[in-house]
Enzyme design. Structure first.
Site, PDB file in Angstrom:
ATOM      1  N   ALA A 132      36.044  41.970  43.797  1.00 16.55           N
ATOM      2  CA  ALA A 132      36.228  43.055  44.772  1.00 16.55           C
ATOM      3  C   ALA A 132      37.136  44.139  44.197  1.00 16.55           C
ATOM      4  O   ALA A 132      36.898  45.333  44.416  1.00 16.55           O
ATOM      5  CB  ALA A 132      36.814  42.507  46.071  1.00 16.55           C
ATOM      6  N   TYR A 133      38.158  43.729  43.453  1.00 19.12           N
ATOM      7  CA  TYR A 133      39.050  44.717  42.850  1.00 19.12           C
ATOM      8  C   TYR A 133      38.304  45.529  41.792  1.00 19.12           C
ATOM      9  O   TYR A 133      38.400  46.751  41.746  1.00 19.12           O
ATOM     10  CB  TYR A 133      40.270  44.027  42.233  1.00 19.12           C
ATOM     11  CG  TYR A 133      41.270  45.007  41.671  1.00 19.12           C
ATOM     12  CD1 TYR A 133      42.102  45.733  42.520  1.00 19.12           C
ATOM     13  CD2 TYR A 133      41.369  45.237  40.305  1.00 19.12           C
ATOM     14  CE1 TYR A 133      43.019  46.646  42.029  1.00 19.12           C
ATOM     15  CE2 TYR A 133      42.279  46.150  39.803  1.00 19.12           C
ATOM     16  CZ  TYR A 133      43.095  46.850  40.660  1.00 19.12           C
ATOM     17  OH  TYR A 133      43.990  47.767  40.167  1.00 19.12           O
ATOM     18  N   GLY A 134      37.565  44.846  40.928  1.00 22.00           N
ATOM     19  CA  GLY A 134      36.795  45.543  39.902  1.00 22.00           C
ATOM     20  C   GLY A 134      35.780  46.503  40.506  1.00 22.00           C
ATOM     21  O   GLY A 134      35.597  47.623  40.016  1.00 22.00           O
ATOM     22  N   SER A 136      36.034  48.028  43.361  1.00 22.69           N
ATOM     23  CA  SER A 136      36.740  49.193  43.908  1.00 22.69           C
ATOM     24  C   SER A 136      37.121  50.178  42.811  1.00 22.69           C
ATOM     25  O   SER A 136      37.126  51.394  43.018  1.00 22.69           O
ATOM     26  CB  SER A 136      37.976  48.755  44.697  1.00 22.69           C
ATOM     27  OG  SER A 136      39.007  48.279  43.847  1.00 22.69           O
TER      28      SER A 136
END
Length: 247
Positions: A132-134, A136
């Site tokens: 999810a971070y990647g 974003s």
């Protein structure tokens, strides 16, 4: 300065004011809440006659899937939609200010993502913190490149950057052992400020737009980050989720 916590924001404001000898003012907003972003943007537009530089630097790293008060997955809301909404709300002021600069703090974490699945933008099928971070951070690039195309013919530029792996409170929601391990490999926050400061002030990047920087040098991003069709689709999805008609 736009900060979530008044107490911590005031402490940072006072430190910056003391070291710079300049007047520094504070606007409070939780960037996970769209109504607060709108209120903050309205306050900025009302209080200030111009805006020469906008540095979007907000991110969270959540150990499990959570939703904001707007019903949006938190990492998607803060790390991507907040940039999208705040920037568009301030865009008229930026354009009216002349050669203004927009700077989106991203990350090389976008390099771990091979595809943007529009059926799973918010972890509808599965949720992984690092994925999810990647995602974003890839979305930060799509937004930057799509906005740069829209700003052609204006004096406003927009660029993205990787600040480095910085010791910050990004991982404050993660388990203690992970935080301790992470901190062994991080750099001081002052080093992370170098590239945003370069993009905000250097005459070397005057007129440069739609680029990505790492250690104050222009770098290429992954091939999928230049997919214009995906960027335009994400723009439309983002506009719908923020209830706006920006094209």
């Amino acid at each position: 300065m736009l900060c979530r916590s008044r107490e911590r924001g005031e402490a940072a404001r006072a430190e910056v004011a003391a070291q710079s000898g300049r007047t520094v003012e504070l606007v409070i907003a939780d960037l996970s809440v769209q109504s607060e972003i709108r209120r903050a943007a309205s306050e900025i537009v009302t209080r200030y006659p111009r805006l020469d530089v906008l540095i979007n630097n907000a991110a969270v790293l959540m150990p499990k899937k959570t939703l904001t008060v707007d019903g949006i997955e938190t990492m998607f809301a803060v790390n991507h939609l907040a940039y999208f909404l705040l920037t568009n709300l301030l865009l008229d002021l930026l354009k009216a200010s002349g050669a203004a600069r927009i700077i989106n703090v991203g990350s090389n974490a976008h390099r771990f993502i091979k595809k943007l699945d529009f059926e799973d933008l918010q972890g509808e099928k599965k949720f992984s913190t690092l994925r999810a971070y990647g995602l974003s951070k890839l979305e930060n690039l799509y937004f930057t490149y799509a906005l740069a195309r829209r700003l052609q013919g204006t004096q406003v530029t927009v660029n993205a950057l990787h600040p480095g792996v910085i010791r910050s409170e990004l991982n404050r929601s993660m388990p203690g052992p992970i935080v301790s391990l992470f901190n062994l490999f991080t750099k001081p926050a002052a080093e992370g400020a170098a590239t945003p400061l370069y993009l905000a002030t250097s005459p070397e990047v005057e007129g440069v737009s739609g680029k990505y920087f790492d250690a104050c040098r222009e770098k290429q991003t992954t091939p999928i980050s230049y997919d214009e069709a995906a960027a335009e689709r994400l723009w439309r999805v983002s506009a719908k989720l923020t209830g706006e008609a920006w094209d």
